[in-house]
Design a protein around this motif. Structure first.
Motif, PDB file in Angstrom:
ATOM      1  N   ILE A  67      51.115  35.467  38.042  1.00  0.00           N
ATOM      2  CA  ILE A  67      49.883  35.305  38.059  1.00  0.00           C
ATOM      3  C   ILE A  67      49.268  34.077  38.137  1.00  0.00           C
ATOM      4  CG2 ILE A  67      47.561  36.454  37.683  1.00  0.00           C
ATOM      5  CD1 ILE A  67      49.202  38.947  36.754  1.00  0.00           C
ATOM      6  N   VAL A  71      42.690  34.920  34.420  1.00  0.00           N
ATOM      7  CA  VAL A  71      42.224  36.334  34.656  1.00  0.00           C
ATOM      8  C   VAL A  71      41.152  36.397  33.458  1.00  0.00           C
ATOM      9  CG1 VAL A  71      42.924  38.553  34.004  1.00  0.00           C
ATOM     10  CG2 VAL A  71      44.596  36.937  35.467  1.00  0.00           C
ATOM     11  N   LEU A  80      50.484  40.406  28.792  1.00  0.00           N
ATOM     12  CA  LEU A  80      49.656  39.533  30.078  1.00  0.00           C
ATOM     13  C   LEU A  80      49.877  38.001  29.744  1.00  0.00           C
ATOM     14  CD1 LEU A  80      46.335  41.674  30.184  1.00  0.00           C
ATOM     15  CD2 LEU A  80      48.426  41.859  31.437  1.00  0.00           C
ATOM     16  N   HIS A 134      52.697  36.570  31.535  1.00  0.00           N
ATOM     17  CA  HIS A 134      52.502  36.757  33.189  1.00  0.00           C
ATOM     18  C   HIS A 134      51.679  35.895  33.900  1.00  0.00           C
ATOM     19  CE1 HIS A 134      55.987  39.673  33.438  1.00  0.00           C
ATOM     20  NE2 HIS A 134      55.334  40.353  32.261  1.00  0.00           N
ATOM     21  N   CYS A 135      50.587  35.577  33.037  1.00  0.00           N
ATOM     22  CA  CYS A 135      49.500  34.999  33.466  1.00  0.00           C
ATOM     23  C   CYS A 135      49.511  33.396  33.059  1.00  0.00           C
ATOM     24  CB  CYS A 135      48.142  35.582  33.024  1.00  0.00           C
ATOM     25  SG  CYS A 135      47.823  37.118  33.496  1.00  0.00           S
ATOM     26  N   LEU A 154      44.822  33.233  30.953  1.00  0.00           N
ATOM     27  CA  LEU A 154      44.517  34.495  30.441  1.00  0.00           C
ATOM     28  C   LEU A 154      43.258  34.417  29.596  1.00  0.00           C
ATOM     29  CD1 LEU A 154      44.444  37.741  30.555  1.00  0.00           C
ATOM     30  CD2 LEU A 154      45.863  37.360  28.290  1.00  0.00           C
ATOM     31  N   THR A 168      49.397  43.978  35.510  1.00  0.00           N
ATOM     32  CA  THR A 168      50.276  42.863  35.759  1.00  0.00           C
ATOM     33  C   THR A 168      50.745  43.017  37.478  1.00  0.00           C
ATOM     34  OG1 THR A 168      51.032  42.450  33.585  1.00  0.00           O
ATOM     35  CG2 THR A 168      52.197  41.379  35.297  1.00  0.00           C
ATOM     36  N   LYS A 178      49.436  40.286  40.549  1.00  0.00           N
ATOM     37  CA  LYS A 178      50.410  39.299  41.131  1.00  0.00           C
ATOM     38  C   LYS A 178      49.962  38.820  42.363  1.00  0.00           C
ATOM     39  CE  LYS A 178      54.764  41.067  39.359  1.00  0.00           C
ATOM     40  NZ  LYS A 178      56.235  41.838  39.742  1.00  0.00           N
TER      41      LYS A 178
END
Length: 443
Positions: free
Chosen positions: A119, A123, A143, A146-147, A150, A438, A442
């Protein structure tokens, strides 16, 4: 497939699940969970408050006496437990906590590992009422891996953010109109009509207190567009922000949002006539006659957690019992201590936050400007409505909202139900929620 019966849409709702998880415990199913009776919500709250579990036993007198001090003591305690909570979290990348130039307590998790990042769009996580950014402490580890960027913030006048002043047009509560229950509360008689112009101005001014702060946060961080994730009251605000600033929001995730249902006391239901008797609808959240059986006493609704402090040692005991019961699925004692400071500490829930909440919602916990009234105006890339299996929020309203958005080709929308979870589903079942969010966000 949707089957209709007279008066409201009901029976069988089949909505495409967000993700086809391999393990069936991740599957979202409307039929899998028994209906939650909102009329029993008050009973559930009192049951939690009278919890006598010995697991987290505390001295009643000590809990009370240590909180006779003022706002600065509460702030110091919130800072202490915030630090404890975040120090035990493994983060993908770096973690930074600052107070922004405009007084927002901000957590920023940055990850430059391009091989793992799914990502790339920033976010933002928005907490609910009587909460803070710490409510997402069980989610940021996953998170952040994957970000790329954030963020989690305390809304103004919440948590450790500054208590900025609330500038609104003075008004009397009677501008919302007046009514009385009749025939064993199955009907409502209109005794005074609302002042439409003042009500609209009141709602906009109260919402803008938060919406403009979120927009200023975006500008302070030089963010062009971001994914917005909001829980409960934060879900309501996230939706209203996306409505007002559509150019700034890419994907929108509403977690058990407050204020979804249409209702007979909302702005859209201002066509009633003086003296008119209205049959309440307790079933269809899309009806302008909809009403919850829940009716919080006026004194309790307007004073809320202040009543606990007025209750002396017994108030402290009831508060602690409620927290340990309501967050029984959260193993962290530090989190429970943090929530106790927020609920019971002086100034933990600020007068401004309380005033805004009371003026935006009715004592049935229904919005004066419901989300369902403006679904045709929403313009985001994708939207997810997420509820817990044992959520006290109206999950059917979420299902119908998703159906309305897709049927009208307004915004692509999806519904997801998290198993073994209630209203705080991201705390109750973080593993399932983290994977679902998640996958939704994406690029």
């Amino acid at each position: 497939m949707i089957t209709k019966t007279t008066g409201y849409v009901s029976a069988h709702l089949q909505i495409q699940p967000l993700i086809r998880f391999r393990h069936k415990r991740f599957m979202a199913s409307y039929e899998a969970a028994p209906p939650i009776k909102t009329s029993t919500l008050q009973a559930k709250i009192f049951k939690k408050a009278w919890n006598t579990s010995e697991e987290f036993k505390r001295s009643t007198l000590k809990m009370w006496s240590t909180h006779l001090r003022g706002v600065e003591f509460t702030k110091a305690q919130l800072e202490l437990y915030q630090k404890k909570l975040m120090s035990n979290i493994e983060i993908g990348g770096s973690m930074d906590n600052i107070i922004t130039a405009h007084g927002i307590n901000q957590w920023h998790f940055h990850n430059d590992n391009v091989l793992k990042i799914d990502i790339k769009t920033p976010v933002l996580l928005i907490h609910g009422y009587a909460s803070s950014s710490m409510s997402f402490f069980r989610n940021v580890s996953h998170l952040s891996q994957h970000c790329k960027d954030l963020f989690a913030i305390d809304l103004p006048s919440n948590g450790l953010s500054e208590r900025s002043s609330l500038k609104v047009t003075p008004f009397d509560v009677s501008i919302f109109g007046q009514s009385e229950d009749i025939n064993n509360c199955t009907q409502l008689k209109i005794t005074r009509l609302p002042d439409d112009e003042k009500v609209q101005r009141c709602i906009e001014e109260h919402e803008d207190y938060y919406l403009e702060a979120i927009e200023q946060w975006r500008l302070d961080n030089a963010i062009d567009k971001f994914h917005l994730v909001g829980h409960s009251f934060g879900g309501y605000l996230s939706y209203k922000y996306a409505l007002k600033y559509p150019h700034a929001v890419n994907k929108l995730c509403l977690i058990s949002p407050l204020g979804m249902e249409r209702n007979l006391l909302s702005m859209s239901s201002n066509h009633w006539k003086l003296g008119e008797i209205i049959d309440k609808d307790f079933h269809d959240p899309m009806s302008d006659r909809y009403c919850r059986k829940l009716n919080i006493p006026k004194y309790v609704f307007e004073n809320q957690l202040k009543i606990l402090r007025w209750g002396g040692p017994m108030g402290a005991r009831l508060c602690w019992n409620y927290i340990t019961s309501a967050y029984s699925r959260v193993p962290s004692l530090d989190f429970k201590e943090y929530m106790f400071e927020l609920f019971y500490g002086k100034g933990g829930i600020s007068p401004i936050a309380r005033t805004i909440f009371v003026n935006l919602f009715t004592r049935n916990l229904l919005a004066r400007a419901p989300i369902m009234d403006t679904l045709d105006q929403l313009k985001v890339e994708d939207m997810l409505l997420c509820y817990g299996q044992h959520d006290w929020m109206n999950r059917r309203a979420g299902q119908l909202a998703v159906q309305t958005l897709n049927k009208g080709n307004y915004t692509p929308a999806r519904y997801l139900q998290i198993p073994q979870a209630g209203h705080n589903l991201f705390l109750d079942n973080p593993d399932c929620f983290n994977v679902a969010l998640t996958s939704f966000l994406k690029d």
